[in-house]
Design an enzyme around this catalytic site. Structure first.
Site: not given
Ligand code: NVA
Ligand code: CP
Length: 308
Positions: A102, A129, A132, A225, A265, A293
């Site tokens: 990540r 992502h 997800q 989101d 998500c 997930r």
């Molecule tokens: N768009 C959000 C998704 C989190 C799972 C982010 O990147 O923070």
């Molecule tokens: N939806 C998601 O990826 O959640 P986290 O940021 O908690 O991993």
């Protein structure tokens, strides 16, 4: 078996997605069948950003498949002190069987993949992502059946990593997608072009609008989101103003089909991108989605490692 990664849904075929969904269904129904499937395997998980779901579901998922997971904060490994992505990738590939990362820059994950000799999984970048989105469409197959063809998903909010991944995935599952975003928060044209090419091939539609009601009309799934993603915290206040009118609330949900479900998500901000009434209401599937997930990512790891 040739080396496969999961970086973007653009690289996954419709048939591969169907395979992942049916594997996730079986893993969810009969987890005991897979208890030793990845025995002796190790997953390295690199995190530059926070996580609840991704970290826990991958770690528990690997444990339940008989393997082991290592949490590597980028602050604590030499990557954070300037060791190159290429060297990090080559070294980790000598120790572990699969890597999930990540990161902020998408190029970090593609850079890992370019040098890796083990599968790389994108656990979220600023751009995409995919884990997800696989989970989200899997969740919709549980609600509406394996064939999602002809249905529409509406995404209301920022043209961000989730918008991109859902947009790339929709044609692969035969769904139309409508994205409503305020001016200035458009999707990245690079991912739009890829999604449009896939939609043309699949005979599905991608619609971009600034009108949330038009996007949601006739939709079987409504998705939103956060307005400020990880790394955009300083813009949160400006974004709250710019996204006025883009909250998914009961009035907006009423424009969707009666059987429509709400997905997010997570994490979510009740009172911002979604009302508490919708997030916790009868159409919401957000906690099934979060649970999924675990099952979907077990399927992804089994697939990438050629174990199922
Ligand atoms: N768009 C959000 C998704 C989190 C799972 C982010 O990147 O923070
Ligand atoms: N939806 C998601 O990826 O959640 P986290 O940021 O908690 O991993």
């Amino acid at each position: 078996m040739s080396l496969r990664h999961l970086i973007s849904l653009n690289d996954v075929t419709a048939a591969e997605l169907r395979h992942l969904f049916s594997l996730a269904t079986d893993v969810k129904a009969s987890p005991e069948k897979y208890r030793q499937s990845l025995a002796g395997k190790t997953l390295a998980m690199i995190f530059e950003k926070s996580s609840t779901r991704t970290r826990v579901s991958f770690e528990v998922g690997m444990y339940e498949l008989g393997g082991h997971a290592l949490f590597l904060s980028s602050r604590d490994i030499q990557l954070g002190r300037g060791e190159t992505i290429g060297d990090t990738s080559k070294v980790l590939s000598r120790y572990v069987d699969i890597i999930m990362a990540r990161t902020f820059a998408h190029a970090t994950v593609t850079g890992l993949a370019a040098s890796a000799t083990v599968p790389i999984i994108n656990g979220l970048t600023d751009d995409l992502h995919p884990c997800q989105a696989v989970t989200d469409y899997f969740t919709l197959t549980e609600v509406f059946g394996a064939d999602l063809g002809g249905r529409k998903i509406a995404y209301v909010g920022d043209g961000n990593n989730m918008a991109h991944s859902l947009m790339l995935g929709a044609p692969k599952v035969g769904m139309d997608i409508a994205i409503a975003r305020p001016e200035g928060y458009d999707v990245n044209p690079h991912y739009l072009a890829l999604a449009q090419a896939a939609a043309e091939k699949a005979g599905t539609e991608i619609v971009l609008t600034e009108d949330p009601r038009a996007a949601v009309e006739g939709a079987s799934a409504v998705y939103t989101d956060v307005w400020a993603s990880m790394g955009q915290e300083e813009e949160a206040e400006k974004r709250r103003a710019d996204f006025e009118g883009f909250t998914v609330d009961e009035t907006l949900m009423a424009e969707a089909r009666p059987e429509a479900v709400f997905l997010h998500c997570l994490p979510c901000h009740r009172g911002e991108e979604v009302s508490a009434g919708v997030a916790d209401g009868p159409q919401s599937r957000i906690f099934d989605e979060a649970e999924n997930r675990l099952h979907a990512q077990k399927a992804i790891m089994l697939w990438l490692l050629g174990a199922a």
